[in-house]
Design a protein around this motif. Structure first.
Motif, short mmCIF file in Angstrom:
data_model
loop_
_atom_site.label_atom_id
_atom_site.label_comp_id
_atom_site.label_asym_id
_atom_site.label_seq_id
_atom_site.Cartn_x
_atom_site.Cartn_y
_atom_site.Cartn_z
N TYR A 68 70.72 81.22 18.70
CA TYR A 68 69.51 80.64 19.26
C TYR A 68 69.55 79.13 19.09
O TYR A 68 70.37 78.59 18.35
CB TYR A 68 68.25 81.23 18.63
CG TYR A 68 68.18 81.11 17.13
CD1 TYR A 68 67.57 80.02 16.52
CD2 TYR A 68 68.73 82.09 16.31
CE1 TYR A 68 67.51 79.90 15.16
CE2 TYR A 68 68.66 81.98 14.93
CZ TYR A 68 68.05 80.89 14.37
OH TYR A 68 68.00 80.78 13.00
N GLU A 70 67.24 75.69 18.15
CA GLU A 70 66.02 75.10 17.57
C GLU A 70 65.91 73.68 18.11
O GLU A 70 66.91 72.95 18.13
CB GLU A 70 66.11 75.01 16.05
CG GLU A 70 66.17 76.30 15.32
CD GLU A 70 66.31 76.09 13.82
OE1 GLU A 70 66.43 74.93 13.35
OE2 GLU A 70 66.32 77.10 13.11
N HIS A 72 63.56 70.03 17.93
CA HIS A 72 62.49 69.15 17.46
C HIS A 72 62.42 68.01 18.48
O HIS A 72 63.44 67.40 18.79
CB HIS A 72 62.82 68.57 16.08
CG HIS A 72 62.84 69.59 15.00
ND1 HIS A 72 61.75 69.90 14.25
CD2 HIS A 72 63.84 70.39 14.56
CE1 HIS A 72 62.06 70.84 13.39
NE2 HIS A 72 63.34 71.16 13.55
N PHE A 85 57.96 71.42 18.08
CA PHE A 85 59.09 72.25 17.67
C PHE A 85 59.08 73.50 18.54
O PHE A 85 58.03 74.08 18.82
CB PHE A 85 58.94 72.64 16.20
CG PHE A 85 60.01 73.58 15.72
CD1 PHE A 85 61.28 73.11 15.46
CD2 PHE A 85 59.74 74.93 15.55
CE1 PHE A 85 62.28 73.97 15.01
CE2 PHE A 85 60.72 75.79 15.11
CZ PHE A 85 61.99 75.32 14.83
N PHE A 87 61.89 76.89 20.37
CA PHE A 87 63.14 77.64 20.35
C PHE A 87 63.64 77.87 21.77
O PHE A 87 62.86 78.02 22.69
CB PHE A 87 62.94 79.02 19.72
CG PHE A 87 62.74 78.99 18.24
CD1 PHE A 87 63.82 78.93 17.39
CD2 PHE A 87 61.47 79.00 17.71
CE1 PHE A 87 63.64 78.90 16.02
CE2 PHE A 87 61.27 78.98 16.34
CZ PHE A 87 62.36 78.93 15.49
N ALA A 104 64.31 75.18 26.54
CA ALA A 104 63.28 75.43 25.53
C ALA A 104 62.02 74.71 25.94
O ALA A 104 62.07 73.58 26.41
CB ALA A 104 63.75 74.95 24.16
N ILE A 106 58.66 73.18 24.41
CA ILE A 106 58.21 72.71 23.11
C ILE A 106 56.74 72.31 23.20
O ILE A 106 56.40 71.34 23.88
CB ILE A 106 59.05 71.50 22.63
CG1 ILE A 106 60.53 71.90 22.53
CG2 ILE A 106 58.56 70.99 21.30
CD1 ILE A 106 61.32 71.51 23.70
N ALA A 122 68.50 68.91 18.56
CA ALA A 122 68.78 70.29 18.97
C ALA A 122 69.82 70.88 18.04
O ALA A 122 70.83 70.24 17.74
CB ALA A 122 69.25 70.32 20.41
N ARG A 123 69.56 72.11 17.61
CA ARG A 123 70.49 72.82 16.72
C ARG A 123 70.90 74.13 17.35
O ARG A 123 70.05 74.90 17.78
CB ARG A 123 69.83 73.12 15.38
CG ARG A 123 69.50 71.93 14.57
CD ARG A 123 68.93 72.34 13.21
NE ARG A 123 68.54 71.16 12.48
CZ ARG A 123 67.28 70.80 12.27
NH1 ARG A 123 66.30 71.56 12.70
NH2 ARG A 123 67.01 69.70 11.61
N GLU A 133 74.41 70.56 15.11
CA GLU A 133 73.22 69.78 15.45
C GLU A 133 73.61 68.52 16.21
O GLU A 133 74.66 67.94 15.98
CB GLU A 133 72.50 69.40 14.16
CG GLU A 133 71.26 68.57 14.36
CD GLU A 133 70.57 68.27 13.05
OE1 GLU A 133 70.53 67.08 12.68
OE2 GLU A 133 70.09 69.20 12.40
#
Length: 147
Positions: A68, A70, A72, A85, A87, A104, A106, A122-123, A133
């Motif tokens: 997935y 993540e 920010h 934040f 996903f 995503a 947010i 982005a991770r 990341e």
């Protein structure tokens, strides 16, 4: 044989002896490719929804497992900053699926994202223990709803 060729031959044999001593065979294994993630240069800001949608590309490398994204998101505005934040669901990294695109949405913690410069962290997470990341600037473009 000429002396120059003998020295080249001797050097090649020394290199082969060193490789054999270290356990390196011709065609020895190369390091596995690492996972990668990138962010597109543009995203959309949906001001009434207080959210932004961004995307990019990912590559799993040699990793396999549940995966997935993540994200920010941070944007400087006149009165401070807007952060959020979210996903991006991509499913799994498998032998059949090793790369693709992600998106995503947010939601803003407070306020609303607007059109303009923004920074995304982005991770790419591939379970159980792989994390890649990137921090990249992008520009949000105001999303206009069609009637």
């Amino acid at each position: 044989m000429r002396p120059v060729r003998q020295s080249l031959l001797a050097g090649g044999l020394a290199t082969l002896a060193t490789a054999t001593t270290l356990g390196l065979a011709p065609g020895a294994a190369v390091a596995s490719p690492a996972p990668r993630i990138s962010v597109n240069w543009f995203g959309t800001a949906d001001v009434p929804a207080h959210a932004a949608t961004i995307g990019g590309r990912y590559a799993c490398g040699a990793e396999r497992g549940l995966a997935y994204i993540e994200v920010h998101l941070g944007q400087r505005v006149r009165r401070g900053s807007i952060t959020g934040f979210g996903f991006g669901v991509i499913g799994a990294c498998t032998d059949d699926r090793t790369a693709g695109a992600w998106t995503a949405t947010i939601p803003a913690d407070r306020g609303a994202f607007r059109g303009g410069p923004t920074t995304a962290i982005a991770r790419l997470v591939v379970e159980p223990n792989s994390l890649t990341e990137t921090t990249e600037p992008l520009r949000l473009v105001r999303h206009c709803a069609r009637h």
